[in-house]
Enzyme design. Structure first.
Site, PDB file in Angstrom:
ATOM      1  N   GLU A 136       0.984  -1.192  -0.011  1.00  0.00           N
ATOM      2  CA  GLU A 136       0.021  -0.166  -0.079  1.00  0.00           C
ATOM      3  C   GLU A 136       0.814   1.281  -0.050  1.00  0.00           C
ATOM      4  O   GLU A 136       0.789   1.884   1.031  1.00  0.00           O
ATOM      5  CB  GLU A 136      -0.775  -0.095   1.213  1.00  0.00           C
ATOM      6  CG  GLU A 136      -1.885  -1.138   1.040  1.00  0.00           C
ATOM      7  CD  GLU A 136      -2.966  -1.297   2.259  1.00  0.00           C
ATOM      8  OE1 GLU A 136      -3.160  -0.041   3.307  1.00  0.00           O
ATOM      9  OE2 GLU A 136      -3.988  -1.934   2.224  1.00  0.00           O
ATOM     10  N   GLU A 158      -5.238  -8.804   0.572  1.00  0.00           N
ATOM     11  CA  GLU A 158      -5.784  -8.578   1.971  1.00  0.00           C
ATOM     12  C   GLU A 158      -7.099  -8.197   1.627  1.00  0.00           C
ATOM     13  O   GLU A 158      -7.665  -7.374   0.752  1.00  0.00           O
ATOM     14  CB  GLU A 158      -5.172  -7.110   2.632  1.00  0.00           C
ATOM     15  CG  GLU A 158      -3.801  -7.301   2.947  1.00  0.00           C
ATOM     16  CD  GLU A 158      -3.352  -6.033   3.841  1.00  0.00           C
ATOM     17  OE1 GLU A 158      -4.085  -5.364   4.334  1.00  0.00           O
ATOM     18  OE2 GLU A 158      -2.031  -5.958   3.920  1.00  0.00           O
TER      19      GLU A 158
HETATM   20  C1  FCB Z   1      -4.466  -2.180   5.463  1.00  0.00           C
HETATM   21  C2  FCB Z   1      -3.110  -2.565   6.167  1.00  0.00           C
HETATM   22  C3  FCB Z   1      -2.756  -3.819   7.167  1.00  0.00           C
HETATM   23  C4  FCB Z   1      -4.036  -3.569   8.089  1.00  0.00           C
HETATM   24  C5  FCB Z   1      -5.448  -3.479   7.277  1.00  0.00           C
HETATM   25  C6  FCB Z   1      -6.442  -3.455   8.254  1.00  0.00           C
HETATM   26  O1  FCB Z   1      -4.531  -1.166   5.060  1.00  0.00           O
HETATM   27  O2  FCB Z   1      -2.282  -2.915   4.799  1.00  0.00           O
HETATM   28  O3  FCB Z   1      -1.801  -3.504   7.779  1.00  0.00           O
HETATM   29  O4  FCB Z   1      -3.833  -2.536   8.842  1.00  0.00           O
HETATM   30  O5  FCB Z   1      -5.271  -2.138   6.439  1.00  0.00           O
END
Ligand code: FCB
Length: 456
Positions: free
Chosen positions: A178, A364
């Site tokens: 990110e 994620e």
């Molecule tokens: C993302 C992050 C991860 C975690 C999630 C909830 O933005 O990459 O580390 O904090 O959110």
């Protein structure tokens, strides 16, 4: 399954997906490891950021977190017990170079990750490593951090060391997690380490991070036979707050900085011209060859998907004169993030149409709710389970549309240190009692395990 409260859940089976689909959980070093002073680890920007009162909502830090530094065998057992076949984790750069760079890496740091990677392989978990999930060595921040071009060289050196030591066993490499958050949460909004509030710095950070991604790729390929490399981006589907020309234009600008600012240069199109114009003298310094470097071909695109945004025109607000509107009547997690599996379908459709990545991995996806421990000691997190099921259904739909999604990593294996929110926000499929470090699988984790083992 122990708990049969699944009647409302739509039917979903692992066999709906390809045999080689990657199923995993995702974690990151600073959020789970603890052990911040052990075995030669240097200070990271998060250690420093957490030390300032007011930065972290509950005044905590990742100093102990899930004590994963000591408990990783138990945690990998847990990942295996769910039936996952892959595991995403990140390396703490300050464990490898305490001061960010140097002549010799810290052998104890390398050994820690080497043992852990062996542990994954022994358990049938394919390691997916992230090189940078936000824990920059503080010593590099003292020199300007990512805004200083030297940090790009330091990252490439660190990548070289890690890929030489672990590349015989790790084939899947994610350079950055990110970059938007690294740049804007950390250097413009000031809500993440290093806590700066300067838009020009944030944009330079952004550019340097992207350049470091591009420069790291050939290094990984040289050191790792059969390497597969990509970056994990936080991406959001967007919708204008109204049909007005102003809101529609605002949404395009917002998309320009949130999504296209990363996707365009990574896919060889350079920075979006409309956004570059608006930035004026805030635009980053770009050296000859940088855009070609950023566009170095990758093997996959990592997508971290959490929520969509509704955007309105807001003259003078933020970098793009836009505002994210909190609409009523939408379902939200405890964080306030809108729950929208449909948004994920829209987003991935757009990625496939506009950028045609060869492979996409959902690196994620997950949710936070206020978990309650029942008198019997269970966490019946029906909302998180529902969130998971609905996003996997959406994933199935995306695959059915012919979009090359090849894997799903749930955020996260464990409740952990959720950055500025400290331990208030729990995202785990497993509950962690931070007093005793006891792990307890939640209902959502049980469901994921049952789904993956074909027991539904
Ligand atoms: C993302 C992050 C991860 C975690 C999630 C909830 O933005 O990459 O580390 O904090 O959110």
């Amino acid at each position: 399954m122990k708990n049969k409260k699944t009647d409302d859940l739509p039917l979903l089976k692992r066999t709906d997906f390809a045999l080689d689909f990657r199923w995993g959980c995702s974690t990151s070093s600073y959020q789970i490891e603890g052990g911040v002073d052990l075995d030669g680890r240097g200070e990271s920007i998060w250690d420093r950021f957490c030390a300032t009162p007011g930065h972290i909502r509950d005044g905590s830090s990742g100093a102990v977190a899930c004590d994963h530094y000591h408990r990783w065998p138990e945690d990998l057992d847990l990942a295996r017990s769910l039936g996952t076949n892959a595991y995403r984790f990140s390396i703490a750069w300050p464990r490898i170079f305490a001061n960010g760079r140097g002549l010799a890496p810290n052998q104890k740091g390398l050994d820690f990750y080497s043992r852990m990677v062996d542990g994954m392989l022994e358990r049938g978990l394919e390691p997916w490593v992230t090189l940078y999930h936000w824990d920059l060595p503080q010593a590099l921040q003292e020199q300007g951090g990512w805004a200083n071009r030297d940090t790009v060289d330091a990252f490439v050196e660190y990548t070289d060391v890690v890929s030489r030591h672990l590349g015989d066993r790790i084939k899947h490499w994610i350079t950055h997690n990110e970059p938007w958050c690294t740049a804007f949460h950390g250097n413009y909004e000031g809500v993440h380490a290093p806590g700066l509030k300067d838009v020009k710095t944030a944009l330079q950070v952004c550019h340097n991070v992207l350049v470091s991604h591009g420069l790291a790729i050939p290094v990984i390929r040289r050191n790792v036979p059969g390497a597969r490399v990509g970056a994990a981006l936080s991406l959001h589907p967007l919708q204008p707050a109204s049909d007005s020309a102003q809101d529609v234009a605002a949404t395009k600008r917002h998309d320009g900085l949130r999504n296209r600012w990363f996707l365009d240069p990574l896919h060889g199109r350079g920075y979006p011209a409309d956004i570059w114009r608006i930035l004026g003298d805030k635009a980053p310094v770009v050296q000859d060859g940088d855009l070609a470097t950023i566009a170095t071909p990758t093997d996959f695109l990592g997508v971290n998907y959490y929520f969509p945004e509704i955007v309105a025109d807001a003259p003078g607000v933020g970098v793009m004169s836009t505002q994210v509107i909190e609409s009523d009547n939408v379902e939200r997690t405890a964080f306030g993030w809108e729950v929208s599996p449909e948004g994920m379908v829209t987003l991935l459709g757009r990625l496939a149409k506009d950028y045609q990545p060869a492979e996409i991995y959902l690196t994620e996806n997950g949710s936070t709710y206020d978990d309650v421990l029942s008198p019997e000691g269970n966490i019946d997190d029906v909302e998180r389970r529902r969130y998971l099921v609905r996003h996997l259904q959406a994933t199935r739909e995306i695959v059915a549309q012919g979009i090359p999604v090849k894997g799903y990593f749930a955020w996260s294996l464990l409740d952990n240190f959720e950055w500025a929110e400290g331990y208030i926000r729990r995202f785990g499929l497993t509950h962690v009692d931070f007093e005793t470090q006891q792990r307890r699988l939640k209902l959502s984790g049980e469901w994921y395990g049952a789904f993956l083992k074909g027991e539904l």
